[in-house]
Scaffold this motif. Structure first.
Motif, PDB file in Angstrom:
ATOM      1  N   ILE A  14       0.840  -1.210   0.000  1.00 45.19           N
ATOM      2  CA  ILE A  14       0.000   0.000   0.000  1.00 45.19           C
ATOM      3  C   ILE A  14       0.871   1.255   0.000  1.00 45.19           C
ATOM      4  O   ILE A  14       0.568   2.237  -0.656  1.00 45.19           O
ATOM      5  CB  ILE A  14      -0.906   0.028   1.260  1.00 45.19           C
ATOM      6  CG1 ILE A  14      -1.929  -1.101   1.210  1.00 45.19           C
ATOM      7  CG2 ILE A  14      -1.649   1.350   1.366  1.00 45.19           C
ATOM      8  CD1 ILE A  14      -2.766  -1.202   2.477  1.00 45.19           C
ATOM      9  N   THR A  15       1.974   1.232   0.795  1.00 50.51           N
ATOM     10  CA  THR A  15       2.744   2.475   0.985  1.00 50.51           C
ATOM     11  C   THR A  15       3.982   2.512   0.097  1.00 50.51           C
ATOM     12  O   THR A  15       4.834   3.361   0.271  1.00 50.51           O
ATOM     13  CB  THR A  15       3.188   2.604   2.452  1.00 50.51           C
ATOM     14  OG1 THR A  15       3.907   1.413   2.808  1.00 50.51           O
ATOM     15  CG2 THR A  15       2.020   2.768   3.374  1.00 50.51           C
ATOM     16  N   VAL A  31       1.743   7.894  -2.849  1.00 44.15           N
ATOM     17  CA  VAL A  31       1.263   7.054  -1.733  1.00 44.15           C
ATOM     18  C   VAL A  31      -0.116   7.546  -1.309  1.00 44.15           C
ATOM     19  O   VAL A  31      -1.051   6.772  -1.135  1.00 44.15           O
ATOM     20  CB  VAL A  31       2.221   7.119  -0.520  1.00 44.15           C
ATOM     21  CG1 VAL A  31       1.657   6.309   0.629  1.00 44.15           C
ATOM     22  CG2 VAL A  31       3.591   6.597  -0.911  1.00 44.15           C
ATOM     23  N   LYS A  32      -0.229   8.863  -1.182  1.00 46.87           N
ATOM     24  CA  LYS A  32      -1.509   9.419  -0.718  1.00 46.87           C
ATOM     25  C   LYS A  32      -2.610   9.141  -1.737  1.00 46.87           C
ATOM     26  O   LYS A  32      -3.710   8.731  -1.384  1.00 46.87           O
ATOM     27  CB  LYS A  32      -1.365  10.920  -0.483  1.00 46.87           C
ATOM     28  CG  LYS A  32      -2.631  11.503   0.083  1.00 46.87           C
ATOM     29  CD  LYS A  32      -2.387  12.787   0.793  1.00 46.87           C
ATOM     30  CE  LYS A  32      -3.663  13.188   1.493  1.00 46.87           C
ATOM     31  NZ  LYS A  32      -3.572  14.442   2.167  1.00 46.87           N
ATOM     32  N   SER A  33      -2.275   9.327  -3.029  1.00 42.16           N
ATOM     33  CA  SER A  33      -3.333   9.109  -4.025  1.00 42.16           C
ATOM     34  C   SER A  33      -3.700   7.633  -4.089  1.00 42.16           C
ATOM     35  O   SER A  33      -4.849   7.273  -4.296  1.00 42.16           O
ATOM     36  CB  SER A  33      -2.920   9.648  -5.396  1.00 42.16           C
ATOM     37  OG  SER A  33      -1.755   8.996  -5.825  1.00 42.16           O
ATOM     38  N   ARG A  34      -2.698   6.744  -3.823  1.00 42.21           N
ATOM     39  CA  ARG A  34      -3.039   5.316  -3.802  1.00 42.21           C
ATOM     40  C   ARG A  34      -3.998   5.026  -2.645  1.00 42.21           C
ATOM     41  O   ARG A  34      -4.982   4.313  -2.802  1.00 42.21           O
ATOM     42  CB  ARG A  34      -1.780   4.475  -3.665  1.00 42.21           C
ATOM     43  CG  ARG A  34      -2.131   2.983  -3.639  1.00 42.21           C
ATOM     44  CD  ARG A  34      -0.958   2.072  -3.572  1.00 42.21           C
ATOM     45  NE  ARG A  34      -0.010   2.306  -4.647  1.00 42.21           N
ATOM     46  CZ  ARG A  34       1.308   2.206  -4.475  1.00 42.21           C
ATOM     47  NH1 ARG A  34       1.786   1.887  -3.304  1.00 42.21           N
ATOM     48  NH2 ARG A  34       2.133   2.422  -5.463  1.00 42.21           N
ATOM     49  N   LEU A  35      -3.716   5.587  -1.467  1.00 41.00           N
ATOM     50  CA  LEU A  35      -4.618   5.363  -0.327  1.00 41.00           C
ATOM     51  C   LEU A  35      -5.999   5.931  -0.611  1.00 41.00           C
ATOM     52  O   LEU A  35      -7.013   5.376  -0.182  1.00 41.00           O
ATOM     53  CB  LEU A  35      -4.038   6.005   0.944  1.00 41.00           C
ATOM     54  CG  LEU A  35      -2.904   5.230   1.620  1.00 41.00           C
ATOM     55  CD1 LEU A  35      -2.266   6.051   2.716  1.00 41.00           C
ATOM     56  CD2 LEU A  35      -3.402   3.919   2.199  1.00 41.00           C
ATOM     57  N   PHE A  65       0.992   9.204   7.796  1.00 40.39           N
ATOM     58  CA  PHE A  65       1.057  10.578   7.290  1.00 40.39           C
ATOM     59  C   PHE A  65       0.589  10.706   5.838  1.00 40.39           C
ATOM     60  O   PHE A  65       0.704  11.781   5.254  1.00 40.39           O
ATOM     61  CB  PHE A  65       2.457  11.152   7.516  1.00 40.39           C
ATOM     62  CG  PHE A  65       2.730  11.328   8.986  1.00 40.39           C
ATOM     63  CD1 PHE A  65       2.051  12.290   9.722  1.00 40.39           C
ATOM     64  CD2 PHE A  65       3.603  10.483   9.667  1.00 40.39           C
ATOM     65  CE1 PHE A  65       2.262  12.438  11.088  1.00 40.39           C
ATOM     66  CE2 PHE A  65       3.820  10.630  11.033  1.00 40.39           C
ATOM     67  CZ  PHE A  65       3.145  11.613  11.743  1.00 40.39           C
ATOM     68  N   HIS A  66       0.059   9.612   5.295  1.00 40.25           N
ATOM     69  CA  HIS A  66      -0.569   9.725   3.970  1.00 40.25           C
ATOM     70  C   HIS A  66      -2.039   9.353   4.026  1.00 40.25           C
ATOM     71  O   HIS A  66      -2.635   9.033   3.016  1.00 40.25           O
ATOM     72  CB  HIS A  66       0.172   8.835   2.967  1.00 40.25           C
ATOM     73  CG  HIS A  66       1.579   9.291   2.727  1.00 40.25           C
ATOM     74  ND1 HIS A  66       2.665   8.459   2.831  1.00 40.25           N
ATOM     75  CD2 HIS A  66       2.082  10.520   2.450  1.00 40.25           C
ATOM     76  CE1 HIS A  66       3.775   9.153   2.618  1.00 40.25           C
ATOM     77  NE2 HIS A  66       3.446  10.399   2.389  1.00 40.25           N
TER      78      HIS A  66
END
Length: 1124
Positions: A347-348, A356-360, A406-407
């Motif tokens: 995931i990260t 990373v943030k857009s994947r989450l 933090f994401h």
């Protein structure tokens, strides 16, 4: 058949009419009654069987199934065995024939009805119940149906509701446990088959861009390369039917895992398979494909795949939440963690934060929630177990958790992750405390991770780094007494504080420079202030500059709160070691508060007043609050300074007072005014420097408060300032002997302070109050409200202090107290005033009763007893609403203080206090359902018994020597019996809080005074109480207190076990209605004669459960049934 056909048509039209918009409630009630009567008829089920096979009307089907459900759960015992066989045979046939065409909610209800039959009859009369389910699962055409049956069976049979006997519940659980291995094998098989079948098509995957994933971290996490390889396989694409079957299988597993123990039945291959499916949740590739290909079919597929991931994580979390892990299962756990961290890495995985943030963000929100739950369970339940495994890399895990935290795409997700870090920091702190020798080693291992965490959390609370997210937070709406922004800041600062506790030097050197930067901006504002016609103006007008200033001020406010939160880590043992850091902070804070007060930033005109003015006020208020947080440090510095007499300390305090004094004014906004008042109170109460009273700024405050012509501050601020001034004069100076405390001078000053504060109040006269007209009465009420508010607060704050301080306080107050007593009768019918007066007297009784002296205290009690007649009490409780009840409650609280007083002084009042309770208050409230006054009355009765036991039980020295020769003498028996009867009555009322409180009081009296052992209780009350408590359990009226009630029954029964088993239990069973003689015998036999607490309470709960079950069975028998 015609009648069945006609009944069906009639039922269909009734159902359509019932659910039609135009049908009136009256008509709906008629239809409902008709349907209920039909359902109660013997043989109604035959019609329902016909309805089910012949109708397509959902309402009719649902009604028919409800009739069956009622028959099976409430009347099954009375159904002839021939009919039972027919029902057992017809309903499954019906399900098999129509399960594909029935609406899902009808199909599920039919499954539940069949499972209900199994719950009653399997295995004795319905031996193939479970075998049929297994066969359904094994046949591909009916696999989904079998899985639904299996899940329903797990739900209804593993933890059945109370309508079964305890023996049957135990039997069902054992029968199901015997099947667990078979069932888990079947479910593993289904999931593996689907996976393998769809993986074949992807046997030779194209070279994937993520093929380099098994890097160092992975080989660390997964010591067996095979499992890394397995988990790196591409995820197969499933058809809709396979997805459906897999989701049902995972739902079954999640429910099974909620109750089966961890054991070898949960095989490694099952765990690996579940992890394969957990990967569906973090597979963003498939979602992208679905949305690119565009068709709605594909989008649904993407969601379904995500759902499989969510269900698989639910299974994993069910296993994770079990704290008790058998030795042989620990290796499985380790494997589970490794596989989950593979997913976490997936995931990260990316060095670019944005991706990373857009994947989450692309992942299903529920999946992220489940994953966070997993991480929380790992840290809170299993970290201490796993950390010792050398092959488990905890630091690398923290790196992944850091990225994940933090994401997070949502604030709630971020809060949940901060909770996990808090758990981890608590774990580290307790580990270090228990192994002080290893402290350095432990800290060195985690130091880098903690410093990184601290820096990032600090960045997250600053607009400078995180403006977009912070501006989304709501700072207006209160939820649980805090806004979303306040909650965000508070949770972040808790993490900062916990890191500070572990790494004080690092934390300080990270935080202070950041604070310093923002302070420079704030302190530099002075050069932009220009004088305009109406006052001072801040000459910063460009929109961009205003926005930057707004962000900087918001950040400064947050950082000041952070610095205040860390104050506790500079005091105590580390005071000397961290002195220079703390001094730096305090000097900065003093400078900032003085600067704000001198240039009056709170009154300055700005270009954007709606934004910048609140910002400037908030920074000023927060700097005062941060300085207040260091008051304990200042107190410790004060005692050090006293030994060395340093000018530095004097300057700190007097400069602080120069900053505070200008703010104590009606022209200052409340937020800022109250911050200043609180700081003043802390200086007066916590720090207590000897020279405080001689500082000119303090003298100024004294003069302002005692000046009759000065405008009064808002109530809260007035109370705080008066408290501070009173404390400056009353509280003993630390480190000084008694003869240097200057009591005579302080006493005079205090008397004149109180005299000035109560000037108007003392001029009130009882006779003028009653004669006055309406308007002056309101003025009088304001004087009473304002004066008593201040005086009560002063007394409350002195109540725990030295005798000398309380003596001086009472001398100053004496006249006001006498005026209050004289005024009291004049206001007896004004419950709002009486309420405030009684509050004042209650505080006096709690804090200064010794100083008031016996004669005057007696006079007060006698006045109250005379005023609160039966009529007055009834008027207050029944006609004056909540204020009237509050008045009576305060009066009872005063009496609680009186009856607790040791010694003989107030003993003469006991008869009249008990009489007031039992003859005047109790009859008014006993029958009222409202809980008002009851809690206070019972507390008074409890305190009367607890502190005046010898008023009822005379214990002489001789009697205690000759323990065996008879009982203690009993006195005032009628009053004791009446009190006990009132307690007994309270257990028959629905108020659960009162029940809990009173049960606790009885148990306390037994622990402390051996209440249950006293002859009067043992012979006339004991078994009445046991009977009432057992009835309460049977009626399930106070189910939340089951455990407490069980323990109380044990404590009562243990006084006379022989009597309980030989006389009470048979008598109790004889008096039980709704059960026959044979059932009573079984209940009696099942109650084991054990005398230890766990076994006895288990027997009590079994008795209660089975008694309810037998009554239910007997109610279900058709009328006229002959029982042999």
């Amino acid at each position: 058949m015609a009648s069945e056909e006609a009944s069906l048509r009639a039922l269909e039209s009734l159902m359509t009419e019932f659910f039609h918009d135009c049908t009136t409630n009256e008509r709906k009630r008629e239809i409902e009654e008709l349907l209920n009567n039909f359902a109660q008829q013997i043989g109604a089920w035959r019609f329902c069987l016909y309805f089910l096979s012949s109708t397509r009307n959902d309402y009719v089907m649902m009604y028919s199934l409800t009739v069956f459900e009622n028959l099976i759960n409430k009347m099954w015992l009375g159904v002839p065995s021939q009919d039972k066989m027919e029902i057992r045979s017809c309903l499954p046939k019906l399900l098999l024939a129509h399960h594909k065409t029935l609406p899902y909610f009808i199909r599920n209800k039919l499954c539940k009805v069949i499972v209900d039959i199994g719950r009653q009859d399997w295995p004795m009369f319905y031996h193939d119940f479970f075998t049929n389910i297994l066969q359904l699962i094994q046949s591909p055409a009916t696999t989904p149906l079998g899985l639904i049956m299996l899940k329903t069976t797990s739900e209804e049979l593993a933890c059945p509701r109370e309508d079964l006997s305890v023996a049957r519940k135990e039997e069902l659980r054992k029968l199901l446990l015997d099947q667990v291995q078979t069932v888990l094998g079947l479910l593993t098989g289904i999931l593996e088959t689907v996976w393998d079948k769809h993986s074949v098509t992807a046997a030779t995957p194209p070279p994937s861009p993520t093929s380099g994933e098994s890097g160092d971290l992975l080989s660390n996490l997964l010591q067996s390369p095979s499992s890394a390889k397995l988990l790196s396989q591409p995820i197969p694409i499933l058809d809709a039917e396979s997805e459906y079957v897999c989701s049902l299988a995972l739902e079954c597993l999640a429910h099974l895992f909620s109750w089966i123990p961890l054991s070898a039945s949960i095989t490694p291959s099952l765990l690996t398979t579940i992890f394969h499916f957990a990967r569906f949740g973090c597979d963003t590739q498939a979602r992208k494909m679905a949305s690119v290909n565009g068709s709605s079919q594909n989008c649904v597929l993407g969601q379904e795949r995500g759902r499989l991931g969510v269900l698989a994580m639910s299974c994993i979390n069910e296993l994770m939440s079990k704290n008790c892990v058998p030795m042989e299962f620990e290796e499985y756990l380790l494997r589970m963690f490794q596989q989950t961290f593979y997913l976490l890495q997936k995931i990260t995985k990316d060095n670019n934060a944005h991706t990373v943030k857009s994947r989450l963000e692309e992942l299903d929100e529920s999946y992220i929630e489940k994953f966070t739950d997993f991480l929380r369970l790992f840290v809170s339940v299993h970290l201490r177990r796993i950390e010792s495994y050398s092959q488990f890399p905890v630091v690398e895990f923290l790196t992944l958790l850091f990225k994940y935290t933090f994401h997070q795409p949502t604030h709630e997700g971020y809060f949940s992750c901060l909770d996990i870090w808090t758990l981890f920091l608590d774990y580290l702190t307790s580990k270090i405390k228990s192994r002080l020798g290893d402290k350095e080693a432990v800290l060195n291992r985690y130091e880098d991770a903690l410093v990184l965490l601290l820096t990032e959390v600090l960045n997250r609370i600053q607009f400078r780094y995180n403006q977009a997210q912070l501006e989304e937070l709501d700072d207006e709406t209160l939820d649980d007494d805090q806004t979303e922004w306040q909650r965000y800041l508070r949770q972040s600062l808790e993490v900062v504080a916990k890191v500070m506790e572990l790494l004080p030097t690092h934390a300080f050197s990270t935080l202070f420079p950041v604070l310093q930067d923002n302070l420079e901006v704030y302190l530099g504002l002075q050069q932009f202030i220009v004088t305009s016609g109406s006052g001072h103006r801040l000459n910063i007008t460009a929109e961009n500059d205003c926005r930057r200033l707004h962000c900087s001020l918001r950040d400064l406010s947050s950082l000041l709160q952070a610095v205040g939160r860390l104050a506790e880590y500079f005091i105590g043992d580390v005071f000397a070691a961290r002195f220079s850091d703390a001094l730096t902070v305090v000097e900065r804070l003093v400078k900032v508060t003085l600067y704000g007060s001198q240039i009056k930033l709170y009154n300055i005109e700005t270009a954007v007043p709606s934004v910048l003015k609140p910002d400037l006020i908030d920074v000023h208020a927060q700097s005062l609050a941060a300085l207040q947080a260091y008051s304990h440090w200042l107190a410790q510095y004060c005692s050090e300074a006293h030994r060395q007499s340093t000018q530095q300390f004097v300057t700190l305090i007097s400069t602080t007072m120069d900053a505070v004094t200008p703010l104590i004014s009606t022209k200052v906004q409340d937020k800022l005014l109250l911050s200043a008042c609180h700081l003043l109170v802390s200086l007066a109460t916590t720090v207590r420097p000897v020279f405080l009273i001689s500082i000119p700024a303090v003298q100024k405050v004294f003069n302002r408060i005692t000046d009759a012509s000065a405008q009064r501050l808002v109530d809260k601020a007035q109370v705080l300032v008066c408290r501070a001034l009173s404390n400056i004069l009353l509280l003993p100076w630390p480190n000084l002997p008694e003869n240097e405390q200057q009591w005579p001078m302080r006493s005079l000053n205090h008397a004149s302070l109180i005299s000035a504060l109560s000037r108007d109040y003392r001029s009130l006269k009882p006779n003028t109050v009653t004669a006055q007209r309406k308007v002056p009465l309101d003025d009088t009420k304001v004087i009473i409200h304002q004066t008593l508010g201040v005086l009560e607060d002063i007394v409350e704050n002195i109540s725990g202090e030295s005798t000398k301080a309380r003596q001086i306080c009472y001398q100053s107050l004496q006249e006001s107290v006498q005026v209050s007593l004289a005024l009291f009768p004049a206001f007896i019918h004004q419950s709002d005033v009486t309420d405030e007066m009684l509050s004042f007297f209650l505080t006096l009784f709690r804090g200064l009763r010794v100083q008031m002296g016996v004669p005057f205290t007696e006079q007060i009690i006698q006045t109250f007893l005379n005023m609160f007649t039966r009529e007055q009490l009834a008027e207050s409780i029944l006609h004056e609403g909540s204020t009237g009840c509050r008045v009576v409650e305060k009066f009872l609280k005063i009496l609680q203080v009186v009856v607790q007083e040791p010694g003989q002084v107030f003993k003469p009042f006991l008869p009249s206090i008990i009489a007031l309770c039992m003859e005047q208050v109790y009859p008014i409230i006993a029958e009222r359902s409202s809980p008002d006054v009851k809690a206070e009355l019972f507390e008074l009765l409890f305190r009367t018994l607890h502190h005046n036991w010898r008023y009822f039980f005379k214990s002489t020295v001789l009697a205690s020597v000759q323990r065996g020769l008879g009982e203690e003498q009993m006195e005032n028996e009628p009053q004791f019996s009446a009190i006990m009867q009132a307690f007994g009555q309270s257990f028959l009322q629905p108020d659960i809080h009162l029940f809990k409180q009173n049960l606790f009081y009885l148990e306390t009296l037994n622990t402390k005074q051996k209440l249950y052992h006293k002859k009067i209780f043992r012979t006339t009350m004991l078994f009445q109480f046991v009977n009432v408590l057992l009835q309460v359990l049977v009626h399930k009226s106070h189910d939340l207190l089951q455990e407490e009630i069980g323990i109380a029954i044990y404590n009562m029964a243990s006084v006379d076990f022989d009597g309980f088993f030989a006389a009470f239990l048979p008598e109790f069973l004889t008096s039980c209605d709704g059960v026959d003689a044979n059932q009573k015998n079984v209940l009696g036999r099942n109650f084991k004669m054990d005398r230890d607490l766990p076994s006895f309470t288990q027997s009590v709960h079994r008795l209660v459960n089975d008694l309810r079950y037998y009554r239910l069975c007997n109610d279900s028998l058709p009328p006229g049934t002959v029982k042999l």
